[in-house]
Design a protein around this motif. Structure first.
Motif, PDB file in Angstrom:
ATOM      1  N   ARG A  29       0.862  -1.179   0.000  1.00 25.46           N
ATOM      2  CA  ARG A  29       0.000   0.000   0.000  1.00 25.46           C
ATOM      3  C   ARG A  29       0.899   1.230   0.000  1.00 25.46           C
ATOM      4  NH1 ARG A  29      -3.882  -0.806   4.946  1.00 25.46           N
ATOM      5  NH2 ARG A  29      -4.111   1.418   4.586  1.00 25.46           N
ATOM      6  N   SER A  30       0.457   2.280  -0.664  1.00 20.62           N
ATOM      7  CA  SER A  30       1.279   3.483  -0.737  1.00 20.62           C
ATOM      8  C   SER A  30       0.563   4.723  -0.226  1.00 20.62           C
ATOM      9  CB  SER A  30       1.750   3.707  -2.178  1.00 20.62           C
ATOM     10  OG  SER A  30       0.634   3.888  -3.029  1.00 20.62           O
ATOM     11  N   ASP A  71      -0.601   7.574   2.249  1.00 22.21           N
ATOM     12  CA  ASP A  71       0.172   8.264   3.282  1.00 22.21           C
ATOM     13  C   ASP A  71      -0.177   7.811   4.690  1.00 22.21           C
ATOM     14  OD1 ASP A  71       1.656   9.676   1.437  1.00 22.21           O
ATOM     15  OD2 ASP A  71       0.427  11.479   1.565  1.00 22.21           O
ATOM     16  N   LEU A  78       1.499   4.445   5.353  1.00 29.42           N
ATOM     17  CA  LEU A  78       2.956   4.562   5.416  1.00 29.42           C
ATOM     18  C   LEU A  78       3.406   5.285   6.682  1.00 29.42           C
ATOM     19  CD1 LEU A  78       3.712   5.396   1.690  1.00 29.42           C
ATOM     20  CD2 LEU A  78       4.102   3.220   2.865  1.00 29.42           C
ATOM     21  N   SER A  87       8.771   3.879  -0.121  1.00 32.60           N
ATOM     22  CA  SER A  87       7.655   3.446  -0.941  1.00 32.60           C
ATOM     23  C   SER A  87       7.913   3.875  -2.380  1.00 32.60           C
ATOM     24  CB  SER A  87       6.354   4.092  -0.443  1.00 32.60           C
ATOM     25  OG  SER A  87       5.296   3.823  -1.352  1.00 32.60           O
ATOM     26  N   SER A  97       5.710   3.452  -5.929  1.00 32.83           N
ATOM     27  CA  SER A  97       4.473   2.945  -6.505  1.00 32.83           C
ATOM     28  C   SER A  97       4.254   3.553  -7.885  1.00 32.83           C
ATOM     29  CB  SER A  97       3.284   3.285  -5.597  1.00 32.83           C
ATOM     30  OG  SER A  97       3.125   4.682  -5.497  1.00 32.83           O
ATOM     31  N   SER A 120       5.363   7.429  -7.794  1.00 33.77           N
ATOM     32  CA  SER A 120       5.661   8.145  -6.562  1.00 33.77           C
ATOM     33  C   SER A 120       6.732   7.406  -5.776  1.00 33.77           C
ATOM     34  CB  SER A 120       4.391   8.255  -5.711  1.00 33.77           C
ATOM     35  OG  SER A 120       4.668   8.870  -4.474  1.00 33.77           O
ATOM     36  N   LYS A 133       8.605   7.719  -1.914  1.00 32.60           N
ATOM     37  CA  LYS A 133       8.513   8.394  -0.618  1.00 32.60           C
ATOM     38  C   LYS A 133       9.514   7.778   0.349  1.00 32.60           C
ATOM     39  CE  LYS A 133       3.575   9.079  -1.251  1.00 32.60           C
ATOM     40  NZ  LYS A 133       2.250   8.609  -0.876  1.00 32.60           N
ATOM     41  N   SER A 161       9.619  13.196  -0.907  1.00 35.54           N
ATOM     42  CA  SER A 161       8.614  12.598  -1.775  1.00 35.54           C
ATOM     43  C   SER A 161       8.764  13.236  -3.146  1.00 35.54           C
ATOM     44  CB  SER A 161       7.217  12.861  -1.205  1.00 35.54           C
ATOM     45  OG  SER A 161       6.238  12.318  -2.057  1.00 35.54           O
TER      46      SER A 161
END
Length: 152
Positions: A39-40, A42, A45, A57, A59, A67, A69, A79
């Motif tokens: 899962r990405s 916020d 995370l 992360s 994704s 993205s 992060k 990010s």
């Protein structure tokens, strides 16, 4: 995760089934734990980083939105979109610049364009530099663990 379901697995076995069975691929990367698919969002995370932990992360969705992060202790440090790294933000957007030397992210139409594949490869190289693990095909194609999710 239900650790009693741990079985040796290739990442392709999970991706071929689009995660339909809810399995995750869990692999060690240096002192880090890699989880795919992940899962990405916020909130998720940020929750992983409570107590001083770190998370990375990367994704990309079906529409090509990408993205990267780096989050530490509930704070998004850096990010950015790998295909447009000028979009960096976070509490210290240049914290990883020293690890990005020689990597190419920007997709552009200038004299020295960078293709999307190179941006993705550069992102994996950056993750490898952070985790001190070579994220090359050998690591991605190796047998790691397939673990089912506990339903609540």
């Amino acid at each position: 995760m239900d650790l009693s379901t741990r079985t040796p697995s290739h990442l392709s076995e999970i991706l071929d089934h689009n995660g339909d069975d809810g399995s995750l691929w869990v692999a060690e990367a240096g002192g880090w734990t890699g989880i795919l698919p992940a899962r990405s969002d916020d909130a998720f995370l940020l929750s992983l980083t409570e107590g001083g932990r770190h998370t990375l992360s990367f994704s990309m969705d079906i529409n090509g939105h990408d993205s990267f992060k780096y989050i530490r202790d509930g704070d998004t440090i850096v990010s950015f979109r790998p295909t447009w790294p000028g979009s960096k933000h976070g509490s210290d957007p240049h914290a990883l610049d020293h690890l990005m030397d020689g990597l190419r992210f920007h997709v552009s139409g200038d004299d020295n364009p960078v293709e999307e594949d190179e941006s993705i490869s550069s992102t994996l190289a950056l993750i490898g530099r952070i985790t001190e693990t070579d994220m090359a095909a050998d690591w991605l194609e190796a047998v790691h663990s397939r673990i089912g999710l506990t339903r609540r």
